[in-house]
Scaffold this motif. Structure first.
Motif, PDB file in Angstrom:
ATOM      1  N   PRO A   1       9.568   1.023  10.772  1.00  0.00           N
ATOM      2  CA  PRO A   1       9.813   1.930   9.649  1.00  0.00           C
ATOM      3  C   PRO A   1      11.309   2.029   9.359  1.00  0.00           C
ATOM      4  CG  PRO A   1       8.272   2.923  11.177  1.00  0.00           C
ATOM      5  CD  PRO A   1       8.805   1.676  11.835  1.00  0.00           C
ATOM      6  N   ARG A   2      11.635   2.057   8.077  1.00  0.00           N
ATOM      7  CA  ARG A   2      13.034   2.153   7.663  1.00  0.00           C
ATOM      8  C   ARG A   2      13.131   2.709   6.257  1.00  0.00           C
ATOM      9  NH1 ARG A   2      13.805  -4.293   7.685  1.00  0.00           N
ATOM     10  NH2 ARG A   2      12.486  -3.947   9.448  1.00  0.00           N
ATOM     11  N   GLN A   3      14.190   3.430   6.009  1.00  0.00           N
ATOM     12  CA  GLN A   3      14.463   3.946   4.666  1.00  0.00           C
ATOM     13  C   GLN A   3      15.275   2.896   3.923  1.00  0.00           C
ATOM     14  OE1 GLN A   3      13.471   6.978   3.173  1.00  0.00           O
ATOM     15  NE2 GLN A   3      14.216   5.885   1.369  1.00  0.00           N
ATOM     16  N   MET A   4      14.779   2.495   2.766  1.00  0.00           N
ATOM     17  CA  MET A   4      15.453   1.500   1.943  1.00  0.00           C
ATOM     18  C   MET A   4      15.946   2.186   0.671  1.00  0.00           C
ATOM     19  SD  MET A   4      15.165  -1.276   3.716  1.00  0.00           S
ATOM     20  CE  MET A   4      15.526  -2.593   2.569  1.00  0.00           C
ATOM     21  N   PRO A   5      16.972   1.623   0.023  1.00  0.00           N
ATOM     22  CA  PRO A   5      17.428   2.199  -1.240  1.00  0.00           C
ATOM     23  C   PRO A   5      16.334   2.111  -2.303  1.00  0.00           C
ATOM     24  CG  PRO A   5      18.728   0.246  -0.641  1.00  0.00           C
ATOM     25  CD  PRO A   5      17.706   0.440   0.420  1.00  0.00           C
ATOM     26  N   GLY A   6      16.437   2.987  -3.306  1.00  0.00           N
ATOM     27  CA  GLY A   6      15.480   2.999  -4.410  1.00  0.00           C
ATOM     28  C   GLY A   6      15.446   1.669  -5.125  1.00  0.00           C
ATOM     29  N   PRO A   7      14.332   1.305  -5.609  1.00  0.00           N
ATOM     30  CA  PRO A   7      13.072   2.036  -5.657  1.00  0.00           C
ATOM     31  C   PRO A   7      12.163   1.785  -4.453  1.00  0.00           C
ATOM     32  CG  PRO A   7      12.816   0.054  -6.954  1.00  0.00           C
ATOM     33  CD  PRO A   7      14.231   0.052  -6.397  1.00  0.00           C
ATOM     34  N   VAL A   8      12.639   1.114  -3.430  1.00  0.00           N
ATOM     35  CA  VAL A   8      11.771   0.681  -2.329  1.00  0.00           C
ATOM     36  C   VAL A   8      11.209   1.847  -1.525  1.00  0.00           C
ATOM     37  CG1 VAL A   8      11.632  -0.721  -0.240  1.00  0.00           C
ATOM     38  CG2 VAL A   8      12.959  -1.530  -2.199  1.00  0.00           C
ATOM     39  N   GLY A   9      12.039   2.798  -1.104  1.00  0.00           N
ATOM     40  CA  GLY A   9      11.548   3.953  -0.355  1.00  0.00           C
ATOM     41  C   GLY A   9      11.464   3.714   1.137  1.00  0.00           C
ATOM     42  N   TYR A  10      10.636   4.494   1.787  1.00  0.00           N
ATOM     43  CA  TYR A  10      10.447   4.435   3.242  1.00  0.00           C
ATOM     44  C   TYR A  10       9.296   3.477   3.520  1.00  0.00           C
ATOM     45  CZ  TYR A  10      10.040   6.195   8.056  1.00  0.00           C
ATOM     46  OH  TYR A  10      10.014   6.312   9.424  1.00  0.00           O
ATOM     47  N   ILE A  11       9.527   2.438   4.322  1.00  0.00           N
ATOM     48  CA  ILE A  11       8.543   1.373   4.495  1.00  0.00           C
ATOM     49  C   ILE A  11       8.386   0.945   5.946  1.00  0.00           C
ATOM     50  CG2 ILE A  11       8.941   0.419   2.176  1.00  0.00           C
ATOM     51  CD1 ILE A  11      10.575  -1.832   3.576  1.00  0.00           C
TER      52      ILE A  11
ATOM     53  N   ILE B   1       0.860  -1.179   0.000  1.00  0.00           N
ATOM     54  CA  ILE B   1       0.000   0.000   0.000  1.00  0.00           C
ATOM     55  C   ILE B   1       0.896   1.228   0.000  1.00  0.00           C
ATOM     56  CG2 ILE B   1      -1.697   1.347   1.311  1.00  0.00           C
ATOM     57  CD1 ILE B   1      -2.711  -1.349   2.437  1.00  0.00           C
ATOM     58  N   GLU B   2       0.755   2.086  -1.021  1.00  0.00           N
ATOM     59  CA  GLU B   2       1.500   3.343  -1.069  1.00  0.00           C
ATOM     60  C   GLU B   2       0.724   4.417  -0.322  1.00  0.00           C
ATOM     61  OE1 GLU B   2       3.861   4.134  -4.950  1.00  0.00           O
ATOM     62  OE2 GLU B   2       1.965   3.215  -5.554  1.00  0.00           O
TER      63      GLU B   2
ATOM     64  N   SER C   1       4.305   1.949   2.131  1.00  0.00           N
ATOM     65  CA  SER C   1       5.502   2.572   1.571  1.00  0.00           C
ATOM     66  C   SER C   1       5.236   4.012   1.183  1.00  0.00           C
ATOM     67  CB  SER C   1       5.993   1.803   0.338  1.00  0.00           C
ATOM     68  OG  SER C   1       5.064   1.913  -0.722  1.00  0.00           O
ATOM     69  N   TYR C   2       6.300   4.810   1.290  1.00  0.00           N
ATOM     70  CA  TYR C   2       6.295   6.178   0.797  1.00  0.00           C
ATOM     71  C   TYR C   2       7.503   6.318  -0.124  1.00  0.00           C
ATOM     72  CZ  TYR C   2       7.315  11.090   0.397  1.00  0.00           C
ATOM     73  OH  TYR C   2       7.611  12.321  -0.120  1.00  0.00           O
ATOM     74  N   GLY C   3       7.273   6.887  -1.299  1.00  0.00           N
ATOM     75  CA  GLY C   3       8.370   7.116  -2.228  1.00  0.00           C
ATOM     76  C   GLY C   3       8.683   5.933  -3.126  1.00  0.00           C
ATOM     77  N   GLN C   4       7.911   4.874  -3.054  1.00  0.00           N
ATOM     78  CA  GLN C   4       8.136   3.704  -3.898  1.00  0.00           C
ATOM     79  C   GLN C   4       7.624   3.956  -5.309  1.00  0.00           C
ATOM     80  OE1 GLN C   4       6.389  -0.494  -3.148  1.00  0.00           O
ATOM     81  NE2 GLN C   4       8.247  -0.328  -1.898  1.00  0.00           N
ATOM     82  N   LYS C   5       6.551   4.662  -5.425  1.00  0.00           N
ATOM     83  CA  LYS C   5       5.995   5.137  -6.689  1.00  0.00           C
ATOM     84  C   LYS C   5       5.648   4.025  -7.682  1.00  0.00           C
ATOM     85  CE  LYS C   5       8.309   9.534  -6.147  1.00  0.00           C
ATOM     86  NZ  LYS C   5       9.318  10.437  -6.598  1.00  0.00           N
ATOM     87  N   VAL C   6       5.160   2.907  -7.186  1.00  0.00           N
ATOM     88  CA  VAL C   6       4.768   1.817  -8.081  1.00  0.00           C
ATOM     89  C   VAL C   6       3.641   2.274  -9.003  1.00  0.00           C
ATOM     90  CG1 VAL C   6       3.743  -0.493  -8.181  1.00  0.00           C
ATOM     91  CG2 VAL C   6       5.514   0.011  -6.491  1.00  0.00           C
ATOM     92  N   PHE C   7       2.586   2.826  -8.430  1.00  0.00           N
ATOM     93  CA  PHE C   7       1.428   3.258  -9.215  1.00  0.00           C
ATOM     94  C   PHE C   7       1.831   4.328 -10.227  1.00  0.00           C
ATOM     95  CE2 PHE C   7      -2.529   5.583  -9.938  1.00  0.00           C
ATOM     96  CZ  PHE C   7      -3.443   4.559 -10.094  1.00  0.00           C
TER      97      PHE C   7
ATOM     98  N   ARG D   1       5.727  10.293   4.486  1.00  0.00           N
ATOM     99  CA  ARG D   1       6.479   9.482   5.457  1.00  0.00           C
ATOM    100  C   ARG D   1       5.714   9.377   6.765  1.00  0.00           C
ATOM    101  NH1 ARG D   1      12.281   8.792   4.792  1.00  0.00           N
ATOM    102  NH2 ARG D   1      12.433   8.671   7.049  1.00  0.00           N
ATOM    103  N   ASP D   2       5.044  10.470   7.139  1.00  0.00           N
ATOM    104  CA  ASP D   2       4.262  10.460   8.373  1.00  0.00           C
ATOM    105  C   ASP D   2       3.165   9.401   8.336  1.00  0.00           C
ATOM    106  OD1 ASP D   2       5.810  12.506   9.444  1.00  0.00           O
ATOM    107  OD2 ASP D   2       4.362  14.084   8.946  1.00  0.00           O
ATOM    108  N   ASP D   3       2.619   9.132   7.155  1.00  0.00           N
ATOM    109  CA  ASP D   3       1.603   8.088   7.033  1.00  0.00           C
ATOM    110  C   ASP D   3       2.192   6.704   7.326  1.00  0.00           C
ATOM    111  OD1 ASP D   3      -0.474   9.875   6.300  1.00  0.00           O
ATOM    112  OD2 ASP D   3       0.147   9.790   4.199  1.00  0.00           O
ATOM    113  N   VAL D   4       3.426   6.482   6.894  1.00  0.00           N
ATOM    114  CA  VAL D   4       4.110   5.220   7.208  1.00  0.00           C
ATOM    115  C   VAL D   4       4.307   5.120   8.716  1.00  0.00           C
ATOM    116  CG1 VAL D   4       6.240   3.882   6.942  1.00  0.00           C
ATOM    117  CG2 VAL D   4       5.260   5.057   4.966  1.00  0.00           C
ATOM    118  N   ASP D   5       4.783   6.200   9.319  1.00  0.00           N
ATOM    119  CA  ASP D   5       4.993   6.205  10.771  1.00  0.00           C
ATOM    120  C   ASP D   5       3.686   6.003  11.531  1.00  0.00           C
ATOM    121  OD1 ASP D   5       7.756   6.564  10.517  1.00  0.00           O
ATOM    122  OD2 ASP D   5       7.581   8.756  10.567  1.00  0.00           O
TER     123      ASP D   5
END
Length: 149
Positions: A111-121, A86-87, A135-141, A91-95
């Motif tokens: 919560p953790r920041q992962m390298p691209g393209p994963v993002g903050y999860i 779920i995107e 996830s935030y910043g994954q941008k799958v959609f 980041r606050d939404d992930v938290d």
């Protein structure tokens, strides 16, 4: 668009078994943005369709199925890494998802920041043990829309 106008195959849903349909519905409607679209029952058991409210253009449905012969217990199939994604917009939404899950005792990954393209999860586990990633910043959609839009 009616089914008669369907001109190509499309991905519509993921179906997961659950040992407790009511607990699964409660999890997905309180911990995620999903809402109940429909409920069904027959001689074999009960099921529910969940999706984002108002998602008309590109609906995707989570089908939860509770067979009478498989009541109680964890029936999860998506673990330890397999997951539903779920995107979220920030980041606050992930938290916030992690905070809700921590309070409910179902936080799977902090919560953790992962390298691209994963993002903050972060990830939660549903009552059957299935993993649900936020996830935030994954941008799958967005990436799919940009590629094919």
């Amino acid at each position: 668009m009616t089914d008669a106008q369907l001109t190509e195959a499309r991905w519509t849903h993921v179906a997961l078994p659950t040992g407790d349909l009511d607990a699964a519905i409660d999890f997905y409607t309180t911990m995620t943005p999903l809402t109940v679209v429909e409920r069904f029952s027959d001689d074999a058991g009960r099921s529910a369709w969940l999706s984002n409210a108002g998602q008309v253009e590109t609906p995707m449905v989570l089908v939860l199925v509770s067979f009478d012969a498989e009541q109680s217990g964890e029936l999860g199939l998506l673990r330890p890494f397999a997951h539903l994604g779920i995107e979220v917009p920030t980041r606050d939404d992930v938290d916030a998802a992690a905070d809700r899950a921590r309070d409910a005792g179902c936080l799977h990954w902090e919560p953790r920041q992962m390298p691209g393209p994963v993002g903050y999860i972060c990830a939660l586990t549903d009552p059957d043990g299935n993993v649900v990633e936020f996830s935030y910043g994954q941008k799958v959609f967005t990436s799919v829309r940009e590629k094919w839009g």
